[in-house]
Motif scaffolding. Structure first.
Motif, short mmCIF file in Angstrom:
data_model
loop_
_atom_site.label_atom_id
_atom_site.label_comp_id
_atom_site.label_asym_id
_atom_site.label_seq_id
_atom_site.Cartn_x
_atom_site.Cartn_y
_atom_site.Cartn_z
N ALA A 119 0.23 -1.21 -0.01
CA ALA A 119 -0.32 0.23 -0.27
C ALA A 119 0.87 1.65 -0.03
CB ALA A 119 -1.02 -0.45 1.27
N SER A 120 0.48 2.36 -0.39
CA SER A 120 1.00 3.65 -0.59
C SER A 120 -0.08 4.88 -0.67
CB SER A 120 1.80 3.36 -2.24
OG SER A 120 2.83 4.22 -2.42
N LEU A 121 1.07 5.59 -0.10
CA LEU A 121 0.24 6.67 0.14
C LEU A 121 0.08 7.94 -1.40
CD1 LEU A 121 0.26 8.28 3.26
CD2 LEU A 121 -1.70 7.61 2.47
N ARG A 122 1.99 7.27 -1.84
CA ARG A 122 2.45 8.00 -3.39
C ARG A 122 2.21 6.97 -4.49
NH1 ARG A 122 6.72 11.86 -2.73
NH2 ARG A 122 5.19 13.85 -2.07
N ILE A 136 5.86 -4.05 -10.07
CA ILE A 136 4.43 -3.14 -9.65
C ILE A 136 4.62 -1.99 -9.52
CG2 ILE A 136 3.57 -4.76 -7.63
CD1 ILE A 136 4.66 -6.94 -7.28
N LYS A 137 3.03 -1.94 -10.63
CA LYS A 137 3.31 0.30 -10.01
C LYS A 137 2.34 -0.26 -8.62
CE LYS A 137 4.17 1.38 -14.47
NZ LYS A 137 5.61 1.65 -14.45
N VAL A 138 2.74 0.59 -7.65
CA VAL A 138 0.91 1.07 -6.58
C VAL A 138 1.00 2.29 -6.85
CG1 VAL A 138 1.59 0.66 -3.92
CG2 VAL A 138 2.59 -1.18 -5.29
N ALA A 139 -0.13 2.08 -7.00
CA ALA A 139 -0.80 3.72 -7.42
C ALA A 139 -0.70 4.44 -5.97
CB ALA A 139 -2.07 3.89 -8.04
N ALA A 140 -1.39 5.50 -5.82
CA ALA A 140 -1.56 6.57 -4.47
C ALA A 140 -3.28 5.38 -3.61
CB ALA A 140 -1.93 7.49 -5.13
N ASN A 141 -2.90 5.54 -2.66
CA ASN A 141 -4.40 5.36 -1.30
C ASN A 141 -4.52 3.95 -2.49
OD1 ASN A 141 -4.34 7.75 -0.43
ND2 ASN A 141 -4.67 8.82 -2.09
N GLN A 172 3.94 4.32 -6.37
CA GLN A 172 5.07 4.06 -6.51
C GLN A 172 5.30 2.81 -7.04
OE1 GLN A 172 8.08 4.73 -3.97
NE2 GLN A 172 7.14 7.22 -3.76
N THR A 173 6.82 2.45 -7.84
CA THR A 173 6.97 1.21 -8.27
C THR A 173 8.32 0.12 -7.79
OG1 THR A 173 6.99 2.51 -10.87
CG2 THR A 173 8.23 0.46 -10.88
N VAL A 174 7.86 -0.74 -7.04
CA VAL A 174 8.55 -1.77 -6.69
C VAL A 174 9.66 -2.24 -7.88
CG1 VAL A 174 8.05 -3.46 -5.04
CG2 VAL A 174 6.37 -2.50 -4.56
N THR A 175 10.65 -2.84 -7.73
CA THR A 175 10.98 -3.38 -8.90
C THR A 175 12.09 -5.63 -7.73
OG1 THR A 175 12.70 -2.62 -7.77
CG2 THR A 175 12.32 -1.39 -9.52
N ALA A 176 11.93 -5.01 -6.39
CA ALA A 176 12.24 -6.62 -6.42
C ALA A 176 10.97 -7.04 -5.06
CB ALA A 176 13.47 -6.45 -6.20
N LYS A 205 11.33 1.91 -6.76
CA LYS A 205 12.53 2.71 -7.72
C LYS A 205 12.57 4.36 -6.95
CE LYS A 205 12.65 3.55 -12.25
NZ LYS A 205 11.48 2.98 -13.93
N GLY A 206 13.50 4.20 -6.48
CA GLY A 206 13.83 6.20 -6.13
C GLY A 206 14.08 5.96 -5.20
N VAL A 207 14.08 5.11 -3.94
CA VAL A 207 13.96 4.92 -2.45
C VAL A 207 15.54 4.06 -2.41
CG1 VAL A 207 13.07 4.65 -0.78
CG2 VAL A 207 11.77 5.43 -2.47
N LYS A 208 15.89 4.53 -0.89
CA LYS A 208 16.77 3.87 -0.70
C LYS A 208 17.14 3.19 0.21
CE LYS A 208 19.59 6.42 -3.44
NZ LYS A 208 20.79 5.98 -3.90
N LEU A 209 15.88 3.81 1.22
CA LEU A 209 15.13 3.43 1.96
C LEU A 209 14.07 2.70 2.52
CD1 LEU A 209 15.29 5.88 5.21
CD2 LEU A 209 16.85 4.44 4.94
N SER A 210 14.58 1.18 1.96
CA SER A 210 13.92 -0.16 2.00
C SER A 210 12.63 -0.46 2.51
CB SER A 210 14.69 -1.37 1.24
OG SER A 210 15.24 -1.27 0.45
N PRO A 211 11.45 -0.79 2.41
CA PRO A 211 10.22 -0.80 3.33
C PRO A 211 10.78 -2.40 3.75
CG PRO A 211 9.21 -0.86 1.24
CD PRO A 211 10.99 -0.14 0.80
N GLU A 212 9.97 -2.65 5.05
CA GLU A 212 10.41 -3.99 5.40
C GLU A 212 9.32 -4.08 6.43
OE1 GLU A 212 14.35 -5.86 6.72
OE2 GLU A 212 13.54 -5.82 8.54
#
Length: 152
Positions: free
Chosen positions: A38-41, A80-85, A43-47, A139-146
């Motif tokens: 889930a995302s508020l903006r 995987i493209k995660v759309a906003a909200n 985003q594109t998940v690459t792995a 993509k474009g994020v330095k701190l990966s979510p976990e």
């Protein structure tokens, strides 16, 4: 400017959640569950990565030893493209090999030896905790979510 900083650090970015059925048994050798993105903006998940870790503790007080083992893992490179909200649900199946100790092997020889195996584990202070860990590269994020989920 603030939007670029938020994207860089993953603020308002992809959040992960793991769902595993309540009737799950570690002895089955397989975990079937769902990973929620889930995302508020947008985003594109690459792995994506999911691991089952065992934290094996033995001993008491100053003689305590702790080891961490990876029992099984699942890694997938995908886009995987995660759309906003919006939420994306991904089912997964993770197969793993149970790590057995010498005390476990001793206990499995005979039903009569099982109480002695439990007594040996108790006297050695041996215990295991299992954790399911999910992470994503965005993509474009330095701190990966976990996300971490303790299994019973």
């Amino acid at each position: 400017m603030i939007g670029k900083v938020k994207d860089f650090f993953g603020i308002e970015g992809v959040r992960l959640e793991l769902f595993v059925p309540a009737d799950f048994k570690l002895s089955s050798g397989k975990i079937e569950g769902t990973l929620k993105l889930a995302s508020l903006r947008a985003q594109t998940v690459t792995a994506l990565s999911i691991e089952l870790r065992e934290r094996y503790t033995r001993g008491r007080k100053e003689n305590k030893l702790i080891d961490t083992y990876v029992l099984g893992y699942l890694r997938e490179s995908t886009e995987i493209k995660v759309a906003a909200n919006e939420e994306v649900f991904l089912p997964f199946e993770l197969c793993f090999a149970e790590r057995r100790t010498a005390i476990d092997d001793f206990s499995k020889r005979s039903p009569l030896l099982k109480p002695f195996g439990k007594l040996a584990k108790f006297s050695a202070g041996a215990s295991s905790k299992f954790t399911l860990v999910g992470s994503a590269l965005v993509k474009g994020v330095k701190l990966s979510p976990e996300v971490k989920l303790e299994l019973a």
